[in-house]
Design a protein around this motif. Sequence first.
Motif, PDB file in Angstrom:
ATOM      1  N   LEU A   1       0.807  -1.395  -0.295  1.00 33.37           N
ATOM      2  CA  LEU A   1      -0.019   0.108  -0.017  1.00 33.37           C
ATOM      3  C   LEU A   1       0.875   1.033   0.024  1.00 33.37           C
ATOM      4  CD1 LEU A   1      -2.838  -1.095   2.430  1.00 33.37           C
ATOM      5  CD2 LEU A   1      -2.977  -0.969   0.028  1.00 33.37           C
ATOM      6  N   ALA A   2       1.961   1.354   0.721  1.00 36.29           N
ATOM      7  CA  ALA A   2       2.731   2.521   0.886  1.00 36.29           C
ATOM      8  C   ALA A   2       3.384   2.728  -0.524  1.00 36.29           C
ATOM      9  CB  ALA A   2       3.848   2.175   1.876  1.00 36.29           C
ATOM     10  N   ILE A   3       3.780   1.611  -1.259  1.00 42.17           N
ATOM     11  CA  ILE A   3       4.638   1.771  -2.535  1.00 42.17           C
ATOM     12  C   ILE A   3       3.616   2.043  -3.627  1.00 42.17           C
ATOM     13  CG2 ILE A   3       5.554   0.489  -4.591  1.00 42.17           C
ATOM     14  CD1 ILE A   3       7.424   0.809  -2.154  1.00 42.17           C
ATOM     15  N   ILE A   4       2.173   1.841  -3.542  1.00 41.43           N
ATOM     16  CA  ILE A   4       1.047   2.372  -4.478  1.00 41.43           C
ATOM     17  C   ILE A   4       0.848   3.703  -4.169  1.00 41.43           C
ATOM     18  CG2 ILE A   4      -1.354   2.279  -4.970  1.00 41.43           C
ATOM     19  CD1 ILE A   4      -1.101  -0.803  -4.349  1.00 41.43           C
TER      20      ILE A   4
ATOM     21  N   GLY B   1       1.948   9.171  -6.509  1.00 32.97           N
ATOM     22  CA  GLY B   1       2.328  10.537  -6.580  1.00 32.97           C
ATOM     23  C   GLY B   1       1.458  11.358  -5.467  1.00 32.97           C
ATOM     24  N   LEU B   2       1.015  10.429  -4.289  1.00 33.13           N
ATOM     25  CA  LEU B   2       0.072  10.915  -3.400  1.00 33.13           C
ATOM     26  C   LEU B   2       0.805  12.081  -2.471  1.00 33.13           C
ATOM     27  CD1 LEU B   2      -2.155   8.098  -2.460  1.00 33.13           C
ATOM     28  CD2 LEU B   2      -2.704  10.046  -3.887  1.00 33.13           C
ATOM     29  N   PRO B   3       0.266  12.986  -2.068  1.00 35.79           N
ATOM     30  CA  PRO B   3       1.098  13.982  -0.881  1.00 35.79           C
ATOM     31  C   PRO B   3       1.313  13.220   0.222  1.00 35.79           C
ATOM     32  CG  PRO B   3      -1.205  14.891  -1.839  1.00 35.79           C
ATOM     33  CD  PRO B   3      -1.103  13.706  -2.388  1.00 35.79           C
ATOM     34  N   LEU B   4       2.535  13.527   0.518  1.00 35.28           N
ATOM     35  CA  LEU B   4       3.127  12.726   1.877  1.00 35.28           C
ATOM     36  C   LEU B   4       3.434  11.288   1.663  1.00 35.28           C
ATOM     37  CD1 LEU B   4       1.161  14.838   4.724  1.00 35.28           C
ATOM     38  CD2 LEU B   4       3.536  15.465   3.687  1.00 35.28           C
ATOM     39  N   ALA B   5       3.530  10.749   0.404  1.00 36.06           N
ATOM     40  CA  ALA B   5       3.689   9.518   0.128  1.00 36.06           C
ATOM     41  C   ALA B   5       4.859   8.950   1.006  1.00 36.06           C
ATOM     42  CB  ALA B   5       3.705   8.947  -1.250  1.00 36.06           C
ATOM     43  N   GLY B   6       5.970   9.791   0.678  1.00 39.93           N
ATOM     44  CA  GLY B   6       7.153   9.506   1.171  1.00 39.93           C
ATOM     45  C   GLY B   6       7.196   9.292   2.639  1.00 39.93           C
ATOM     46  N   GLN B   7       6.775  10.406   3.315  1.00 36.34           N
ATOM     47  CA  GLN B   7       6.429  10.179   4.959  1.00 36.34           C
ATOM     48  C   GLN B   7       5.760   8.831   5.043  1.00 36.34           C
ATOM     49  OE1 GLN B   7       7.674  12.371   6.780  1.00 36.34           O
ATOM     50  NE2 GLN B   7       6.603  11.783   8.636  1.00 36.34           N
ATOM     51  N   PHE B   8       4.641   8.609   4.562  1.00 33.80           N
ATOM     52  CA  PHE B   8       3.940   7.444   4.814  1.00 33.80           C
ATOM     53  C   PHE B   8       4.695   6.135   4.625  1.00 33.80           C
ATOM     54  CE2 PHE B   8       0.820   4.186   3.206  1.00 33.80           C
ATOM     55  CZ  PHE B   8       0.028   4.118   4.370  1.00 33.80           C
TER      56      PHE B   8
END
Length: 107
Positions: free
Chosen positions: A52-55, A60-67
């Motif tokens: 789910l985090a890789i998806i 390109g979701l906001p804060l995806a890197g933080q997630f």
Amino acid sequence: MAYNTATGALLLMVLLAFRALATTASTYHSELRADRTKIILFCAQGLTPATLAIIAVNEGLPLAGQFLSLVTYVIILTNVVTTAGSLRTRRGGPARSVKKARAQTLS
């Protein structure tokens, strides 16, 4: 980095608290009651949260890197808890002493 570690540890505590509540409710008046500690501590996370985090990152979701960072910490910390729980169980945690008490009662 310290923020992510602290947040990951907080998420781990929340996961363990809800897991303890769910385990207590589901093993109430059950023969699995003696194994509650094992059920609570064997909580390793891995493939699903990572996927789910890789998806999220790929979309390109906001804060995806933080997630992704938080998910990584949760995966690592839950695996540490599972390892510690496994070692505790192998060395004869509470479930073993309950089984001994039952055996003595039945004798």
